[in-house]
Design an enzyme around this catalytic site. Structure first.
Site, mmCIF file in Angstrom:
data_model
loop_
_atom_site.group_PDB
_atom_site.id
_atom_site.type_symbol
_atom_site.label_atom_id
_atom_site.label_comp_id
_atom_site.label_asym_id
_atom_site.label_seq_id
_atom_site.Cartn_x
_atom_site.Cartn_y
_atom_site.Cartn_z
ATOM 1 N N ARG A 167 0.828 -1.228 0.000
ATOM 2 C CA ARG A 167 0.000 0.000 0.000
ATOM 3 C C ARG A 167 0.860 1.275 0.000
ATOM 4 O O ARG A 167 0.512 2.278 0.628
ATOM 5 C CB ARG A 167 -0.961 0.047 1.200
ATOM 6 N N SER A 290 -10.849 0.271 3.405
ATOM 7 C CA SER A 290 -10.170 -0.088 4.654
ATOM 8 C C SER A 290 -9.576 1.182 5.261
ATOM 9 O O SER A 290 -8.767 1.845 4.618
ATOM 10 C CB SER A 290 -9.031 -1.073 4.376
ATOM 11 N N GLU A 391 -4.964 4.248 6.413
ATOM 12 C CA GLU A 391 -4.597 4.074 5.004
ATOM 13 C C GLU A 391 -4.880 5.335 4.171
ATOM 14 O O GLU A 391 -4.078 5.702 3.311
ATOM 15 C CB GLU A 391 -5.353 2.870 4.429
#
Ligand SMILES: Cc1cc2nc3c(=O)[nH]c(=O)nc-3n(C[C@H](O)[C@H](O)[C@H](O)COP(=O)(O)OP(=O)(O)OC[C@H]3O[C@@H](n4cnc5c(N)ncnc54)[C@H](O)[C@@H]3O)c2cc1C
Length: 399
Positions: A167, A290, A391
């Protein structure tokens, strides 16, 4: 010609539907116009937010006294088939990500089918190296054309420059001086503004089923080969059941005009109606996906995890071997179950379908999401000594 829009808010442009009024919102229609819009903002020293689908952004309710730029280009270009069975496909940064996946799958190309249904744009896909169901965009990207805001020139970045990780990428890290500490120079837009992305995809009607949940939905084993169209359909079904798709109704508001193709908006609205049984907004989908990344732990932290916590091999940022655990598991086992809210009728809650998604139930403000995020993060830290890292890109808010 670049279109300038008035009275637009970040709530209009983001999937979680929060965020304050924007001073200037521009939608350039050519590569030169994208660069000119970015350059003008940088030359004038005003805050710049290059936005895609707004699906990985949490922005404060305060006015944004700067320029927001959304690339309106949507073109996809196919190269010739190569002797090794691959095809080079290039897409404009503004191209809607799921439109790109749908088109490549319909051309019988393998490589991004597992990433079906992820909201956002081609340009942002490389910023955080999107991943799902055993696939990451890093494995099919060959090059990125970008505007370098530091040296004011167009550059071509390859895998080495992009430095993809879990990520993350060099584009994402350019926005931070340290984890979660925004850079004074390039936040909330990376140093490199993506103009187009080139992928190497495989000419094959079949793809590999790379994830247990997906294999179960398809009635096959992990590693089996299946039609890429079947994998895409299964991913979309599994995502719909978890509320991990965007609410297609968002494309009906004027501020979102031109951000996705009309035929795919109609298809997404139809699929949403089939999945939810209603034409109303689905607040489980009003999220950033998320909200926390899965933590990667060192040996001591991993040893302190409860025996039944999930564990996967991973690499620490230092390059040492580590253990990845599940943020959703930690949140749930710390007592924050699906649908958790800090009070009855609170305007923000965990999704009723997924503990990792923080959702706006219709009237939330950015601060409501932030309060929920802090409560969950602190509760997990208290229970397990692990501090979850958000995130999304968080603008104008302290968590
Ligand atoms: C329901 C839901 C499910 C999701 N599921 C997943 C998932 O399975 N896997 C996953 O990895 N992510 C997932 N996400 C997160 C999100 O969809 C991705 O991070 C996506 O790539 C963000 O794209 P965007 O265009 O919306 O970016 P935005 O939110 O608009 O922007 C995010 C960041 O990228 C930068 N950016 C945008 N465009 C450019 C550009 N052209 N050049 C340089 N920087 C740019 C912005 O400046 C900002 O810093 C999900 C989100 C939602 C809402």
């Amino acid at each position: 010609m670049t279109t300038a829009h008035s009275s637009t808010t970040f709530a209009d442009l983001t999937t979680i539907g929060v965020g304050g009024p924007i001073r200037t919102f521009l939608t350039p229609h050519t590569r030169d116009e994208v660069i000119a819009a970015v350059r003008e903002a940088d030359d004038a020293g005003v805050p710049l937010s290059v936005i895609g689908g707004g699906s990985n952004l949490l922005v404060s309710d305060d006015p944004f006294d700067g320029v927001v730029v959304r690339d309106a280009r949507q073109e996809i270009r196919f190269g010739d088939a190569q002797a090794d069975g691959t095809v080079s496909v290039s897409a404009d940064a503004g191209c809607n990500w799921d439109d790109f996946v749908a088109v490549t799958v319909s051309h019988g190309l393998e490589g991004v089918e597992g990433l079906s249904g992820i909201p956002g744009t081609v340009g942002a896909s490389v910023v955080q190296n999107i991943g799902a169901y055993g696939q990451e965009v890093a494995s099919s990207v060959t090059q990125v054309d970008a505007w370098d805001r530091q040296h004011t020139r167009i550059v071509t970045l390859d895998a080495e420059h992009l430095d993809f990780g879990y990520r993350t990428s060099a584009l994402k890290t350019s926005m931070y001086d340290a984890p979660a500490r925004p850079s004074s120079r390039f936040f909330p837009t990376p140093r490199f503004v993506v103009l187009s992305v080139t992928f190497r995809l495989r000419n094959s009607d079949e793809g590999t089923v790379g994830y247990g949940q997906l294999a179960k939905a398809l009635g096959v084993e992990v590693g089996d080969r299946m039609a890429v169209t079947a994998i895409r359909d299964a991913v979309l079904t599994v995502r719909a059941a978890k509320g991990m798709l965007e609410d297609a109704h968002r494309y009906r508001i004027p501020a979102m005009t031109g951000a996705k193709r009309d035929d795919t908006i109609a298809a997404a609205l139809h699929a949403q109606r089939e999945a939810t049984g209603t034409d109303s907004p689905d607040f489980n989908r009003h999220s950033c996906g998320s909200f926390f990344t899965n933590p990667i732990l060192d040996a001591a932290q991993a040893a302190a995890l409860p025996d039944d916590a999930p564990r996967f091999p991973a690499t620490l940022p230092s390059g040492e071997p580590g253990t990845k655990t599940s943020a959703a598991w930690l949140i749930d086992h710390a007592g924050f179950h699906k649908g958790y809210a800090i009070a009855d009728n609170a305007p923000a809650s965990l999704s009723t379908l997924h503990t990792l998604a923080l959702t706006n139930r219709g009237s939330a403000r950015a601060e409501d999401i932030a309060v929920l995020a802090r409560t969950v993060r602190d509760g997990v830290e208290h229970a397990y000594g692990i501090r979850l890292i958000p995130e999304p890109v968080i603008v104008g808010l302290e968590l």
